[in-house]
Design an enzyme around this catalytic site. Structure first.
Site, PDB file in Angstrom:
ATOM      1  CG  ASP A 234      -9.092   8.807   7.838  1.00  0.00           C
ATOM      2  OD1 ASP A 234      -9.981   9.181   7.042  1.00  0.00           O
ATOM      3  OD2 ASP A 234      -7.933   8.523   7.476  1.00  0.00           O
TER       4      ASP A 234
ATOM      5  N   GLY B 228       0.421   5.660   0.554  1.00  0.00           N
ATOM      6  CA  GLY B 228      -0.374   6.834   0.870  1.00  0.00           C
ATOM      7  C   GLY B 228       0.411   8.079   0.515  1.00  0.00           C
ATOM      8  N   GLY B 229      -0.162   9.235   0.871  1.00  0.00           N
ATOM      9  CA  GLY B 229       0.510  10.474   0.541  1.00  0.00           C
ATOM     10  C   GLY B 229       1.833  10.657   1.249  1.00  0.00           C
TER      11      GLY B 229
ATOM     12  CE  LYS C 280       1.025   4.809   7.853  1.00  0.00           C
ATOM     13  NZ  LYS C 280      -0.291   5.116   8.486  1.00  0.00           N
TER      14      LYS C 280
ATOM     15  N   GLY D 211       0.815  -1.203   0.000  1.00  0.00           N
ATOM     16  CA  GLY D 211       0.000   0.000   0.000  1.00  0.00           C
ATOM     17  C   GLY D 211       0.850   1.255   0.000  1.00  0.00           C
TER      18      GLY D 211
ATOM     19  CB  THR E 284       5.639   3.015   1.176  1.00  0.00           C
ATOM     20  OG1 THR E 284       5.746   4.129   0.280  1.00  0.00           O
ATOM     21  CG2 THR E 284       5.467   1.737   0.364  1.00  0.00           C
ATOM     22  CB  VAL E 285       1.844  -0.231   4.108  1.00  0.00           C
ATOM     23  CG1 VAL E 285       1.726  -1.451   5.031  1.00  0.00           C
ATOM     24  CG2 VAL E 285       1.305   1.011   4.804  1.00  0.00           C
TER      25      VAL E 285
END
Length: 267
Positions: A125, A21-22, A42, A19, A25-26
């Site tokens: 969230d 995100g902004g 993460k 994964g 990274t995962v």
């Protein structure tokens, strides 16, 4: 960016990216220290990011660690710019093939949310991407992840309508305007997630960020039973209350919302 086979912090062997995100990274990684296990690693995209990025990572770790709840992600370790947590091989809730399974998953998450609300924590969230499933969903169910924007009850988060675009389809008015948050904040986001899991799209959509923000602040929830033949009109009534603009007008708990919807869609 790390690559498969890279060793991180001397103990984690990177296997794959799972994964992005902004700001992070995962990776799926293997922890070589006992007990050896597969973890989700993460890592901030730039480990020298501003202090608020590290603060969010620290909050994510601390809040999840304190919950010890079967449907809240289990975190293992963290350091400057990184953390490790359980690896959820089943992927996001949207991968569940049937509506009954999706409702079951969201019911588990509703219980977890009510639990954390009882500890004066608000997730802030809730969305499909933050609800992941175990590889064996029937045995282990779904898990709520990413507590990086969690706040305490009645705290006033900084308005983030212009910052977290990916969360806008699930953001209640009080979160967009910087009002105090409560369990009702997560209930609204769960209701938006629920609509998407049942109908294929969240309740409010728009071509622009500004338009979507305006819809969340001002638009009446759509009467989805008029568009979808198999949805009963009672679904609209329940969602209208769960998506009320004023937090006090919503249901008393996330569990109450899910119980009503499950009964309506089962009948």
């Amino acid at each position: 960016m790390l690559s498969p086979g890279d060793r991180f912090e001397g103990r984690y062997i990177v296997e794959a990216v799972i994964g992005r995100g902004g700001s992070s990274t995962v990776y799926r990684a293997r922890d070589t220290r006992p007990p050896e296990r597969t973890v989700a690693l993460k890592v901030l995209a730039d480990r020298a990011q501003p202090a608020d990025a590290q603060a969010r990572l620290d909050r994510e770790f601390a809040v999840a660690r304190a919950m010890a709840q079967p449907h809240v992600v289990e975190v293992y370790d963290h350091g400057p710019g990184w953390l490790t947590m359980e690896h959820l091989a089943g992927g996001p809730v949207s991968r569940l093939a049937t509506i009954p399974n999706r409702l079951a998953a969201l019911t588990q998450i509703a219980g977890a949310l009510d639990d954390i609300h009882g500890r004066d924590v608000v997730h802030c969230d809730v969305k499909p991407a933050n609800i992941l499933c175990h590889a064996d969903f029937y045995a282990d169910g779904a898990v709520l992840v990413d507590f990086g924007t969690a706040h305490t009850r009645n705290e006033k988060p900084r308005p983030h309508a212009g910052e977290v675009t990916a969360s806008l389809p699930y953001s209640p008015p009080e979160l967009l305007t910087g009002g105090p948050v409560s369990g009702a904040t997560d209930e609204y986001a769960l209701a938006c997630t629920l609509v998407e899991m049942v109908t294929g799209a969240p309740p409010f959509t728009a071509a622009t960020r500004m338009g979507l923000t305006a819809a969340q602040l001002n638009s009446v929830p759509p009467r989805l039973s008029r568009r979808i033949d198999w949805l009963p009109s009672a679904f609209d009534s329940v969602m209208a209350k769960a998506l009320a603009k004023q937090p006090a007008d919503r249901y008393q708990s996330c569990t109450e919302l899910m119980a009503l919807i499950t009964r309506i869609l089962r009948d």
